[in-house]
Design a protein around this motif. Structure first.
Motif, PDB file in Angstrom:
ATOM      1  N   PHE A   1      38.622 -48.234  90.298  1.00 13.58           N
ATOM      2  CA  PHE A   1      39.252 -47.069  89.721  1.00 13.58           C
ATOM      3  C   PHE A   1      40.535 -47.503  89.004  1.00 13.58           C
ATOM      4  O   PHE A   1      41.074 -48.580  89.257  1.00 13.58           O
ATOM      5  CB  PHE A   1      39.540 -46.000  90.791  1.00 13.58           C
ATOM      6  N   ILE A   2      41.003 -46.650  88.083  1.00 11.52           N
ATOM      7  CA  ILE A   2      42.155 -46.992  87.259  1.00 11.52           C
ATOM      8  C   ILE A   2      43.347 -46.142  87.670  1.00 11.52           C
ATOM      9  O   ILE A   2      43.216 -44.925  87.837  1.00 11.52           O
ATOM     10  CB  ILE A   2      41.816 -46.794  85.744  1.00 11.52           C
TER      11      ILE A   2
ATOM     12  N   LEU B   1      45.424 -48.839  99.731  1.00  8.57           N
ATOM     13  CA  LEU B   1      45.588 -50.059  98.956  1.00  8.57           C
ATOM     14  C   LEU B   1      47.037 -50.206  98.520  1.00  8.57           C
ATOM     15  O   LEU B   1      47.683 -49.232  98.176  1.00  8.57           O
ATOM     16  CB  LEU B   1      44.689 -50.022  97.720  1.00  8.57           C
ATOM     17  N   ARG B   2      47.503 -51.439  98.507  1.00  9.74           N
ATOM     18  CA  ARG B   2      48.895 -51.716  98.157  1.00  9.74           C
ATOM     19  C   ARG B   2      48.901 -52.511  96.864  1.00  9.74           C
ATOM     20  O   ARG B   2      48.247 -53.545  96.744  1.00  9.74           O
ATOM     21  CB  ARG B   2      49.516 -52.518  99.285  1.00  9.74           C
ATOM     22  N   VAL B   3      49.625 -51.989  95.846  1.00 10.13           N
ATOM     23  CA  VAL B   3      49.596 -52.577  94.513  1.00 10.13           C
ATOM     24  C   VAL B   3      51.033 -52.783  94.041  1.00 10.13           C
ATOM     25  O   VAL B   3      51.866 -51.899  94.238  1.00 10.13           O
ATOM     26  CB  VAL B   3      48.844 -51.624  93.553  1.00 10.13           C
ATOM     27  N   PRO B   4      51.337 -53.954  93.423  1.00 10.43           N
ATOM     28  CA  PRO B   4      52.687 -54.157  92.908  1.00 10.43           C
ATOM     29  C   PRO B   4      53.015 -53.158  91.809  1.00 10.43           C
ATOM     30  O   PRO B   4      52.140 -52.786  91.020  1.00 10.43           O
ATOM     31  CB  PRO B   4      52.683 -55.581  92.355  1.00 10.43           C
TER      32      PRO B   4
ATOM     33  N   ARG C   1      53.255 -49.837  95.078  1.00 10.29           N
ATOM     34  CA  ARG C   1      52.742 -48.478  95.188  1.00 10.29           C
ATOM     35  C   ARG C   1      51.520 -48.493  96.078  1.00 10.29           C
ATOM     36  O   ARG C   1      50.809 -49.492  96.156  1.00 10.29           O
ATOM     37  CB  ARG C   1      52.341 -47.940  93.809  1.00 10.29           C
ATOM     38  N   TYR C   2      51.289 -47.367  96.707  1.00 11.88           N
ATOM     39  CA  TYR C   2      50.139 -47.272  97.602  1.00 11.88           C
ATOM     40  C   TYR C   2      49.153 -46.254  97.055  1.00 11.88           C
ATOM     41  O   TYR C   2      49.536 -45.181  96.612  1.00 11.88           O
ATOM     42  CB  TYR C   2      50.593 -46.847  98.997  1.00 11.88           C
ATOM     43  N   TYR C   3      47.890 -46.615  97.074  1.00 11.46           N
ATOM     44  CA  TYR C   3      46.841 -45.694  96.645  1.00 11.46           C
ATOM     45  C   TYR C   3      45.784 -45.616  97.718  1.00 11.46           C
ATOM     46  O   TYR C   3      45.618 -46.538  98.510  1.00 11.46           O
ATOM     47  CB  TYR C   3      46.184 -46.193  95.356  1.00 11.46           C
TER      48      TYR C   3
ATOM     49  N   GLY D   1      51.778 -51.387  84.550  1.00 11.83           N
ATOM     50  CA  GLY D   1      51.111 -50.468  83.641  1.00 11.83           C
ATOM     51  C   GLY D   1      49.814 -49.950  84.250  1.00 11.83           C
ATOM     52  O   GLY D   1      49.666 -49.898  85.469  1.00 11.83           O
ATOM     53  N   LYS D   2      48.884 -49.583  83.363  1.00 11.40           N
ATOM     54  CA  LYS D   2      47.585 -49.104  83.839  1.00 11.40           C
ATOM     55  C   LYS D   2      46.764 -50.278  84.344  1.00 11.40           C
ATOM     56  O   LYS D   2      46.580 -51.268  83.624  1.00 11.40           O
ATOM     57  CB  LYS D   2      46.826 -48.419  82.703  1.00 11.40           C
ATOM     58  N   ILE D   3      46.299 -50.202  85.548  1.00 12.60           N
ATOM     59  CA  ILE D   3      45.516 -51.323  86.068  1.00 12.60           C
ATOM     60  C   ILE D   3      44.208 -50.819  86.656  1.00 12.60           C
ATOM     61  O   ILE D   3      44.094 -49.678  87.113  1.00 12.60           O
ATOM     62  CB  ILE D   3      46.281 -52.120  87.147  1.00 12.60           C
ATOM     63  N   ASN D   4      43.249 -51.728  86.607  1.00 12.98           N
ATOM     64  CA  ASN D   4      41.943 -51.463  87.184  1.00 12.98           C
ATOM     65  C   ASN D   4      41.942 -52.020  88.606  1.00 12.98           C
ATOM     66  O   ASN D   4      42.080 -53.214  88.816  1.00 12.98           O
ATOM     67  CB  ASN D   4      40.880 -52.164  86.323  1.00 12.98           C
TER      68      ASN D   4
END
Ligand SMILES: [Zn+2]
Length: 130
Positions: free
Chosen positions: A126-127, A106-109, A95-97, A113-116
């Motif tokens: 940020f969460i 930012l690129r996140v796998p 996912r991209y934020y 779940g909820k990640i910091n």
């Protein structure tokens, strides 16, 4: 071939802008063909004339400046398109934020779940749900 070489001597020839204009022309031809909007033929013809005019132009400096202008405009767009393609390719795994503070992407796998998230650029935290 010799005739062509002599004819093109001192003329501008093709560049990225001309290739883009030709591509646009081809797209318009397809659109015209699908939609049967015959008035588009005027634009297509104008585009082709512009292409040929630029190719055979002897004002190399002016044509070069036009191409530089085009490359300056097109550069950011092509980066954007490339990023969109990358995002689409790994849409299932990542996912991209955007960092709320510095707008860095930012690129996140996915699926953690909820990640910091800590922005690597400005260290803002940020969460988000991944
Ligand atoms: Zn940041």
């Amino acid at each position: 071939m010799d005739f062509l070489r002599r004819f093109m001597a001192g003329r501008y020839g093709s560049d990225q802008l001309n290739k883009a204009l030709l591509l646009l022309g081809i797209i318009l031809i397809v659109v015209e063909w699908i939609t049967r909007w015959q008035w588009m033929g005027v634009f297509i013809l104008a585009l082709l004339i512009l292409c040929y005019f630029r190719m055979f132009s002897r004002n190399i400096q002016a044509r070069y400046a036009e191409n530089q202008w085009f490359l300056r405009k097109w550069g950011p767009i092509s980066v954007r398109l490339h990023n969109m393609k990358l995002r689409f390719q790994d849409r299932k795994t990542h996912r991209y934020y955007k960092c709320p503070q510095c707008k860095q992407r930012l690129r996140v796998p996915r699926g953690r779940g909820k990640i910091n998230i800590t922005c690597p650029h400005c260290h803002h935290q940020f969460i988000r749900k991944s």
